[in-house]
Design a protein around this motif. Structure first.
Motif, PDB file in Angstrom:
ATOM      1  N   ALA A 117       1.328  -0.224 -11.957  1.00 31.53           N
ATOM      2  CA  ALA A 117      -0.190   0.034 -12.179  1.00 31.53           C
ATOM      3  C   ALA A 117      -0.579   1.399 -11.275  1.00 31.53           C
ATOM      4  O   ALA A 117      -1.492   2.126 -11.629  1.00 31.53           O
ATOM      5  N   SER A 118      -0.257   1.442 -10.089  1.00 29.12           N
ATOM      6  CA  SER A 118      -0.572   2.636  -9.383  1.00 29.12           C
ATOM      7  C   SER A 118      -0.082   4.062 -10.184  1.00 29.12           C
ATOM      8  O   SER A 118      -0.950   4.777 -10.095  1.00 29.12           O
ATOM      9  N   PHE A 119       1.105   4.022 -10.530  1.00 29.20           N
ATOM     10  CA  PHE A 119       1.450   4.961 -11.295  1.00 29.20           C
ATOM     11  C   PHE A 119       0.460   5.486 -12.465  1.00 29.20           C
ATOM     12  O   PHE A 119       0.397   6.565 -12.773  1.00 29.20           O
ATOM     13  N   GLY A 120       0.413   4.421 -13.263  1.00 24.39           N
ATOM     14  CA  GLY A 120      -0.910   4.720 -14.282  1.00 24.39           C
ATOM     15  C   GLY A 120      -1.979   5.361 -13.822  1.00 24.39           C
ATOM     16  O   GLY A 120      -2.642   6.108 -14.357  1.00 24.39           O
ATOM     17  N   GLY A 178       0.854  -1.209  -0.015  1.00 25.08           N
ATOM     18  CA  GLY A 178       0.098   0.079   0.030  1.00 25.08           C
ATOM     19  C   GLY A 178       0.874   1.266  -0.035  1.00 25.08           C
ATOM     20  O   GLY A 178       0.438   2.180  -0.501  1.00 25.08           O
ATOM     21  N   GLU A 179       1.908   1.404   0.801  1.00 26.57           N
ATOM     22  CA  GLU A 179       2.897   2.424   0.814  1.00 26.57           C
ATOM     23  C   GLU A 179       3.405   2.571  -0.521  1.00 26.57           C
ATOM     24  O   GLU A 179       3.817   3.775  -1.108  1.00 26.57           O
ATOM     25  N   VAL A 180       3.806   1.445  -1.278  1.00 21.84           N
ATOM     26  CA  VAL A 180       4.668   1.729  -2.541  1.00 21.84           C
ATOM     27  C   VAL A 180       3.460   2.199  -3.420  1.00 21.84           C
ATOM     28  O   VAL A 180       3.822   2.872  -4.288  1.00 21.84           O
ATOM     29  N   CYS A 181       2.214   1.496  -3.408  1.00 23.64           N
ATOM     30  CA  CYS A 181       1.301   2.359  -4.335  1.00 23.64           C
ATOM     31  C   CYS A 181       0.959   3.826  -3.992  1.00 23.64           C
ATOM     32  O   CYS A 181       0.870   4.446  -5.028  1.00 23.64           O
ATOM     33  N   ALA A 182       1.114   4.041  -2.886  1.00 22.96           N
ATOM     34  CA  ALA A 182       0.927   5.719  -2.600  1.00 22.96           C
ATOM     35  C   ALA A 182       1.869   6.435  -3.186  1.00 22.96           C
ATOM     36  O   ALA A 182       1.651   7.602  -3.574  1.00 22.96           O
ATOM     37  N   GLN A 183       2.974   5.768  -2.976  1.00 20.64           N
ATOM     38  CA  GLN A 183       4.157   6.728  -3.491  1.00 20.64           C
ATOM     39  C   GLN A 183       4.013   6.795  -5.296  1.00 20.64           C
ATOM     40  O   GLN A 183       4.201   7.860  -5.827  1.00 20.64           O
ATOM     41  N   ALA A 184       3.486   5.671  -5.788  1.00 22.88           N
ATOM     42  CA  ALA A 184       3.323   5.798  -7.271  1.00 22.88           C
ATOM     43  C   ALA A 184       2.245   6.710  -7.731  1.00 22.88           C
ATOM     44  O   ALA A 184       2.154   7.477  -8.624  1.00 22.88           O
ATOM     45  N   LEU A 185       1.005   6.534  -6.903  1.00 25.02           N
ATOM     46  CA  LEU A 185       0.036   7.414  -7.026  1.00 25.02           C
ATOM     47  C   LEU A 185       0.378   8.875  -6.963  1.00 25.02           C
ATOM     48  O   LEU A 185       0.077   9.822  -7.922  1.00 25.02           O
ATOM     49  N   TYR A 186       1.061   9.317  -6.090  1.00 28.04           N
ATOM     50  CA  TYR A 186       1.317  10.690  -5.659  1.00 28.04           C
ATOM     51  C   TYR A 186       2.361  10.848  -6.825  1.00 28.04           C
ATOM     52  O   TYR A 186       1.984  12.060  -7.515  1.00 28.04           O
ATOM     53  N   SER A 188       6.991  -7.676  -1.114  1.00 30.86           N
ATOM     54  CA  SER A 188       6.358  -8.432  -2.057  1.00 30.86           C
ATOM     55  C   SER A 188       7.118  -8.445  -3.390  1.00 30.86           C
ATOM     56  O   SER A 188       7.843  -7.400  -3.793  1.00 30.86           O
ATOM     57  N   LEU A 189       7.122  -9.387  -4.015  1.00 28.46           N
ATOM     58  CA  LEU A 189       7.838  -9.655  -5.268  1.00 28.46           C
ATOM     59  C   LEU A 189       7.205  -8.993  -6.505  1.00 28.46           C
ATOM     60  O   LEU A 189       8.168  -8.584  -7.418  1.00 28.46           O
ATOM     61  N   LEU A 190       6.003  -8.675  -6.329  1.00 25.46           N
ATOM     62  CA  LEU A 190       5.200  -7.926  -7.306  1.00 25.46           C
ATOM     63  C   LEU A 190       5.309  -6.321  -7.060  1.00 25.46           C
ATOM     64  O   LEU A 190       4.729  -5.823  -7.861  1.00 25.46           O
ATOM     65  N   ASN A 191       6.061  -5.708  -6.279  1.00 26.14           N
ATOM     66  CA  ASN A 191       6.227  -4.465  -6.248  1.00 26.14           C
ATOM     67  C   ASN A 191       6.398  -3.611  -7.360  1.00 26.14           C
ATOM     68  O   ASN A 191       5.869  -2.491  -7.587  1.00 26.14           O
ATOM     69  N   PRO A 192       7.296  -4.122  -8.166  1.00 27.10           N
ATOM     70  CA  PRO A 192       7.457  -3.350  -9.390  1.00 27.10           C
ATOM     71  C   PRO A 192       6.089  -3.319 -10.204  1.00 27.10           C
ATOM     72  O   PRO A 192       5.692  -2.257 -10.864  1.00 27.10           O
TER      73      PRO A 192
END
Length: 129
Positions: free
Chosen positions: A120-123, A61-69, A111-115
């Protein structure tokens, strides 16, 4: 609708932030908020694995937050909005680092799926922005 120009320096900065978020250890700017009553020695192996798995989800969730921002800031035309998104991202780095530390304390892994999650979150962030 036209997007703001994507300059080489913006593209490099986004790529750098993404690589650091996914592949390196986050460095917090605030102290680790460990509860005084936390005692992992009382956890069974099963409980420790379960807690590590939950923290892995929290970390994603924190990785996704970074990407979304980052995605939203990249396409925003409002400088105040960009700065607010960058500030939120800086604050979330602490959460990212704390999750990583807790995962390590519990003997888990990120998670191995972090990339994939980051991409996806960046998009989604670019789309929402």
């Amino acid at each position: 609708m036209t997007l703001p120009p994507l300059t080489l320096d913006k593209a490099i900065a986004v790529l750098d932030m993404g690589l650091r978020t996914v592949f390196s250890q986050a460095i917090p700017s605030r102290p680790y908020p460990q509860a005084e009553t936390a005692d992992d020695s009382t956890l069974s192996d099963s409980e420790r694995k379960h807690a590590a798995a939950l923290m892995r989800i929290n970390h994603v969730g924190e990785v996704c937050a970074q990407a979304l921002y980052s995605g939203q800031a990249l396409v925003s035309r409002d400088p105040a909005n960009v700065e607010a998104l960058k500030q939120a991202s800086r604050e979330e780095v602490d959460h990212l680092a704390w999750c990583e530390r807790r995962i390590g304390e519990l003997g888990g892994r990120k998670s191995l799926l972090n990339p994939l999650w980051f991409g996806a979150s960046f998009g989604l962030g670019v789309t929402a922005g």
